[in-house]
Design an enzyme around this catalytic site. Sequence first.
Site, PDB file in Angstrom:
ATOM      1  N   GLU A  88      -0.686   5.718  13.940  1.00  0.00           N
ATOM      2  CA  GLU A  88      -0.237   7.070  13.439  1.00  0.00           C
ATOM      3  C   GLU A  88      -0.624   8.153  14.349  1.00  0.00           C
ATOM      4  O   GLU A  88      -0.189   9.262  14.351  1.00  0.00           O
ATOM      5  CB  GLU A  88      -1.070   7.062  12.126  1.00  0.00           C
ATOM      6  CG  GLU A  88      -0.557   6.384  11.010  1.00  0.00           C
ATOM      7  CD  GLU A  88      -1.251   6.929   9.488  1.00  0.00           C
ATOM      8  OE1 GLU A  88      -0.459   7.611   8.943  1.00  0.00           O
ATOM      9  OE2 GLU A  88      -2.220   6.376   9.309  1.00  0.00           O
ATOM     10  N   CYS A 139       0.717  -1.342  -0.075  1.00  0.00           N
ATOM     11  CA  CYS A 139       0.050  -0.107  -0.015  1.00  0.00           C
ATOM     12  C   CYS A 139       0.794   1.240  -0.103  1.00  0.00           C
ATOM     13  O   CYS A 139       0.336   2.414  -0.055  1.00  0.00           O
ATOM     14  CB  CYS A 139      -0.952  -0.200   1.178  1.00  0.00           C
ATOM     15  SG  CYS A 139      -2.203  -1.438   1.232  1.00  0.00           S
ATOM     16  N   LYS A 180      -9.651   8.353   3.603  1.00  0.00           N
ATOM     17  CA  LYS A 180     -10.096   7.003   3.002  1.00  0.00           C
ATOM     18  C   LYS A 180     -11.626   7.088   3.353  1.00  0.00           C
ATOM     19  O   LYS A 180     -12.166   6.167   2.700  1.00  0.00           O
ATOM     20  CB  LYS A 180      -9.272   6.031   3.362  1.00  0.00           C
ATOM     21  CG  LYS A 180      -7.860   5.840   3.079  1.00  0.00           C
ATOM     22  CD  LYS A 180      -6.857   4.814   3.507  1.00  0.00           C
ATOM     23  CE  LYS A 180      -5.943   4.745   2.598  1.00  0.00           C
ATOM     24  NZ  LYS A 180      -4.995   5.682   2.903  1.00  0.00           N
ATOM     25  N   HIS A 188      -9.851   2.410   0.679  1.00  0.00           N
ATOM     26  CA  HIS A 188      -8.384   2.192   0.329  1.00  0.00           C
ATOM     27  C   HIS A 188      -8.178   1.991  -0.963  1.00  0.00           C
ATOM     28  O   HIS A 188      -8.509   0.857  -1.609  1.00  0.00           O
ATOM     29  CB  HIS A 188      -7.788   1.159   1.387  1.00  0.00           C
ATOM     30  CG  HIS A 188      -6.328   1.083   1.550  1.00  0.00           C
ATOM     31  ND1 HIS A 188      -5.658   1.676   0.400  1.00  0.00           N
ATOM     32  CD2 HIS A 188      -5.657   0.381   2.302  1.00  0.00           C
ATOM     33  CE1 HIS A 188      -4.380   1.611   0.841  1.00  0.00           C
ATOM     34  NE2 HIS A 188      -4.281   0.667   1.963  1.00  0.00           N
ATOM     35  N   HIS A 206      -2.286   8.127   6.601  1.00  0.00           N
ATOM     36  CA  HIS A 206      -2.632   6.861   5.893  1.00  0.00           C
ATOM     37  C   HIS A 206      -4.233   6.206   6.386  1.00  0.00           C
ATOM     38  O   HIS A 206      -4.821   6.041   5.557  1.00  0.00           O
ATOM     39  CB  HIS A 206      -1.729   5.734   6.068  1.00  0.00           C
ATOM     40  CG  HIS A 206      -1.895   4.562   5.362  1.00  0.00           C
ATOM     41  ND1 HIS A 206      -1.766   4.572   3.740  1.00  0.00           N
ATOM     42  CD2 HIS A 206      -1.965   3.176   5.684  1.00  0.00           C
ATOM     43  CE1 HIS A 206      -2.043   3.142   3.347  1.00  0.00           C
ATOM     44  NE2 HIS A 206      -2.078   2.419   4.390  1.00  0.00           N
ATOM     45  N   PHE A 212       1.811  -3.273   3.892  1.00  0.00           N
ATOM     46  CA  PHE A 212       2.447  -4.560   4.500  1.00  0.00           C
ATOM     47  C   PHE A 212       3.798  -4.870   4.358  1.00  0.00           C
ATOM     48  O   PHE A 212       4.444  -4.417   3.403  1.00  0.00           O
ATOM     49  CB  PHE A 212       1.544  -5.742   3.774  1.00  0.00           C
ATOM     50  CG  PHE A 212       0.302  -5.941   4.000  1.00  0.00           C
ATOM     51  CD1 PHE A 212      -0.489  -5.160   4.956  1.00  0.00           C
ATOM     52  CD2 PHE A 212      -0.537  -6.726   3.370  1.00  0.00           C
ATOM     53  CE1 PHE A 212      -1.814  -5.258   5.297  1.00  0.00           C
ATOM     54  CE2 PHE A 212      -1.947  -6.868   3.713  1.00  0.00           C
ATOM     55  CZ  PHE A 212      -2.370  -6.190   4.508  1.00  0.00           C
TER      56      PHE A 212
END
Length: 405
Positions: free
Chosen positions: A311, A164, A329, A334, A300, A392
């Site tokens: 975060e 990602c 998002k 996503h 993110h 990931f």
Amino acid sequence: MEHLAEQLDAMTTEHRTIYIAGCGCISNAGDGCAETLRGLYAPVNPPSMPPEWVGTTLKLPLFALTRFPLHEPSRTIALLEHAVAEALAETAVPIAKLRKYRVGLTLGTTVACQLNNIPFYAKLRRNEIDTLEPLKRYLHLNSADRLREKYGFRGPVSIVSNACASGADAVALAALWIESGRCDIAVASGADELNRVPVAGFHALGVASSEPCRPFDADRSGLNLGEGAGAVVLMNEKTFRELMPADRSLRMVLAGYGQGGDAYHITSPHSDGRGLERAIRQALARAGLRPEEIAFLNAHGTGTRTNDFCESSLFARIFGPEVRFLSTKGMTGHTLGAAGVLELIFSMIMLREKRLPASPGFRRKEEEMPLAPVAEETAFSGHFAMSTSLGFGGCNTALIVGEEE
């Protein structure tokens, strides 16, 4: 890439100013930058299912671009070419003139065209192949090469598939090429379409929400997937001044970027955000900025328990309790490989507007969460914004966009 970035710190600064000369995007927030600007502040497109999936057993909310028609041989390539065409058009430089320069192409993607032939693969496993057309089509679906052939550019080409963080890494790689003098211009892009395999994969991991996602909210239950594409045209200073009008009132620059790895878990970020902290501090150092000079962060912010807490905790530690941040998002889902580029473009739009929309889906902060995102439209001052991307395998990338008056 991170090691190369550290080496470049000691190199000449001849190409260090990297201008963003054009951008293009398509996502659930809008088709094109003008529509996206409106969509960011007044979201009108709720989650929707791909038409061909309606009636199946899949019940998870998805952010499909139902207005964007299906394309063969690849929807990902169609989305990519759509965004790149807008980005190049925004530069207002004829393609024939761009071809006189060394133009590089980077693409960040996760699944792209690789999962478009699932029925063929099933036949292959059963030794029941009746045609090779799907295989031939697959071999001709190198997205970045298709762009080079379409536009006739002669610079380097690379596809980045780093989970990602792919889109953000494609931007960073393009910046490295320009800084090192490998090309004068680079088109950095990210694109991914919805596909049943990643949808099933996130569901199997237990991180797919059964309702519209709510990043950073106390009642968040996971992410929704979306689709889209984004592209930015980067130029070194010499090329920008040769091609862009001198009276261009607002000039945007890619001020800094950084990457850092957790090496902690195959799907979860380190609880202390070690890799992300390294990426953020590296981006700040490359930009020559202090944390307090960042007007806001576009996180993110997937809506999963671990990502959002990581975060929020790290933002509090680096930027302090007054930092402004949000996740977009909640209106796009996503978008995987497209997310890093799209969210960089969203950050540029917000920076120009000098106001942040309320973080979509957020209602209340859980007690353990150190910081909450903006809960209402918020005006701000400042000339720099940061966008973060996590992937990931412990991949973390931070991009800083800024204004040059």
